[in-house]
Design a protein around this motif. Structure first.
Motif, PDB file in Angstrom:
ATOM      1  N   PRO A  17       0.795  -1.235   0.000  1.00 40.14           N
ATOM      2  CA  PRO A  17       0.000   0.000   0.000  1.00 40.14           C
ATOM      3  C   PRO A  17       0.822   1.278   0.000  1.00 40.14           C
ATOM      4  O   PRO A  17       0.465   2.254  -0.673  1.00 40.14           O
ATOM      5  N   GLY A  18       1.916   1.285   0.745  1.00 42.90           N
ATOM      6  CA  GLY A  18       2.747   2.485   0.793  1.00 42.90           C
ATOM      7  C   GLY A  18       3.315   2.853  -0.570  1.00 42.90           C
ATOM      8  O   GLY A  18       3.376   4.036  -0.927  1.00 42.90           O
ATOM      9  N   ILE A  19       3.738   1.847  -1.342  1.00 42.17           N
ATOM     10  CA  ILE A  19       4.299   2.103  -2.673  1.00 42.17           C
ATOM     11  C   ILE A  19       3.218   2.610  -3.617  1.00 42.17           C
ATOM     12  O   ILE A  19       3.430   3.561  -4.381  1.00 42.17           O
ATOM     13  N   VAL A  20       2.046   1.986  -3.591  1.00 40.03           N
ATOM     14  CA  VAL A  20       0.948   2.394  -4.470  1.00 40.03           C
ATOM     15  C   VAL A  20       0.565   3.844  -4.200  1.00 40.03           C
ATOM     16  O   VAL A  20       0.432   4.667  -5.124  1.00 40.03           O
ATOM     17  N   LEU A  21       0.377   4.191  -2.928  1.00 40.16           N
ATOM     18  CA  LEU A  21       0.009   5.559  -2.569  1.00 40.16           C
ATOM     19  C   LEU A  21       1.139   6.540  -2.882  1.00 40.16           C
ATOM     20  O   LEU A  21       0.899   7.689  -3.257  1.00 40.16           O
ATOM     21  N   HIS A  22       2.361   6.087  -2.729  1.00 37.00           N
ATOM     22  CA  HIS A  22       3.537   6.902  -3.053  1.00 37.00           C
ATOM     23  C   HIS A  22       3.494   7.325  -4.519  1.00 37.00           C
ATOM     24  O   HIS A  22       3.668   8.503  -4.846  1.00 37.00           O
TER      25      HIS A  22
END
Length: 431
Positions: free
Chosen positions: A166-171
């Motif tokens: 999730p952190g990468i996608v939102l990033h």
């Protein structure tokens, strides 16, 4: 059509694909409840109706095999982009679950700094995963970490953080709503510090090749959404310590600072013969036989055991009350640091035929030849669309960010019109 899904390390969800094109992700308390729902869906099937296929329940490997999707891809009947999207779907990846977001490969590394360079001058070797593409020192550290068991909960793995989470996608999608709000929520009500935001493609690649905690791949939007690289929503992402404001994403030199050109070049290269000839190697790492077991160890491709579906299920099935706290911690780790896609290929993935050989037997899909960049002619007058829906083939009804309902007519361009746009959009009324 309905697909079984995992959610938060539990096989208790189902994703329903509607004939309208929409999808619904349904979460159940147990896998038995999910299975009972799917059986009821199957009972709706009328074998006399041609639409009965819409009521089928598809599983990963079986669904992929029954539709002969790999054979169709090998013979150039479907594009690389379409095949990767289908593989993601059958491997439990979904736009409805940010912890199982679809995964796509980086196709280029840093380099090709000259203005006349191209993506081919810095092409990524798809026969290696992101961990193998870094320095030898970093690779040796990954191997040492696995062999010495220097990992969370005495597990043995090369990477504690996945190529997608999730952190990468939102990033990546911080400039687009509603992901902007997701980024703020992830950081406790504010944006992350400017230096950690997505401000540069070369910087992101550099991190993925050198940082011990970063082996990220990319998301499908890299291949169709120039808007993800543009600061068009008026959000303030802050300033770096150098006082430089975070605005549009910095792109490789060969993209000439043009997101439309960058996305176009990526898509063209994705459909090229050189990528087609090696894409099966990348699939082996993410969805195939190099995902787990001895082959994964040799390929430096092992992740925490709780990120793998069957291993997580075995842990849950055999746990007692004293282990439940540990299991919940594992679920949290899996959500925050990534989960492995379903295993689709137990043997090495087949190689795609050469375009010339495929052309002898089939009418092939040649997407590379038809990819062109299209961009807004006047970005100052562009309308920010919150929601849109086709009324018919020539009209779109929209709700703008200013809470205005507008209807737009699509008008085809003439042969002498601007080649940068295949059609025009004209507002017909406002409310």
């Amino acid at each position: 059509m309905t697909h079984h899904r995992w959610f938060l390390s539990k096989p208790s969800s189902a994703e329903v694909f509607l004939s309208s094109g929409r999808t619904l992700l349904l979460y159940f308390n147990t896998s038995d409840e999910r299975d009972a729902f799917c059986k009821q869906v199957c009972k709706l099937r009328d074998k006399k109706e041609s639409t009965s296929k819409h009521f089928m329940v598809q599983s990963g490997r079986k669904g992929l095999k029954d539709k002969k999707l790999t054979d169709r891809w090998m013979n150039w009947e479907i594009s690389n982009f379409e095949y990767l999207m289908l593989v993601n779907t059958y491997a439990n990846r979904s736009y409805n679950d940010i912890s199982h977001y679809p995964v796509f490969p980086w196709l280029h590394l840093n380099g090709g700094d000259a203005k006349d360079a191209s993506i081919r001058d810095c092409a990524r070797d798809l026969a290696k995963n992101m961990g193998q593409l870094g320095s030898r020192v970093r690779q040796e550290e990954f191997v040492r970490k696995y062999e010495e068991g220097d990992c969370f909960e005495n597990d043995s793995y090369h990477y504690g953080s996945h190529y997608s989470h999730p952190g990468i996608v939102l990033h990546y999608l911080v400039r687009l709503h509603p992901y902007t709000e997701g980024c703020i929520s992830l950081q406790g009500g504010q944006y992350d510090v400017a230096e950690r935001l997505f401000y540069s493609v070369p910087h992101s690649i550099d991190n993925a090749l050198n940082d011990m905690a970063d082996v990220r791949e990319v998301i499908p939007e890299f291949y169709f959404s120039p808007e993800m690289f543009l600061q068009t929503n008026g959000i303030d992402l802050g300033r770096m310590q150098s006082s430089k404001a975070i605005c549009d994403v910095e792109l490789p030199a060969w993209a000439h600072n043009d997101p439309y050109r960058y996305v176009c070049e990526l898509k063209k290269y994705l459909e090229s013969e050189s990528v087609s000839a090696t894409l099966h190697h990348w699939i082996d790492f993410i969805y195939g036989y190099k995902q787990r077991g001895k082959e994964a160890v040799k390929a430096i491709n092992v992740y925490p055991h709780y990120t793998y579906e069957q291993l997580a299920k075995d842990d849950r099935d055999g746990e007692d009350s004293s282990k439940r706290v540990g299991t919940e911690v594992s679920v949290s780790q899996a959500y925050n640091f990534g989960q492995t896609p379903s295993l689709l290929f137990r043997d090495p993935h087949k190689k795609r035929l050469s375009k010339g050989k495929a052309l002898k037997f089939n009418l092939i899909v040649d997407v590379e030849a038809s990819v062109r960049p299209y961009r807004p002619v006047d970005t100052q007058r562009s309308v920010v669309i919150f929601y849109s829906k086709f009324i018919d083939s020539k009209k779109i009804l929209t709700l703008t960010r200013e809470k205005t309902i507008k209807s737009f007519n699509l008008k085809s361009k003439s042969a002498q019109a601007n080649p940068n746009s295949p059609f025009t959009i004209e507002a017909s009324f406002e409310k």
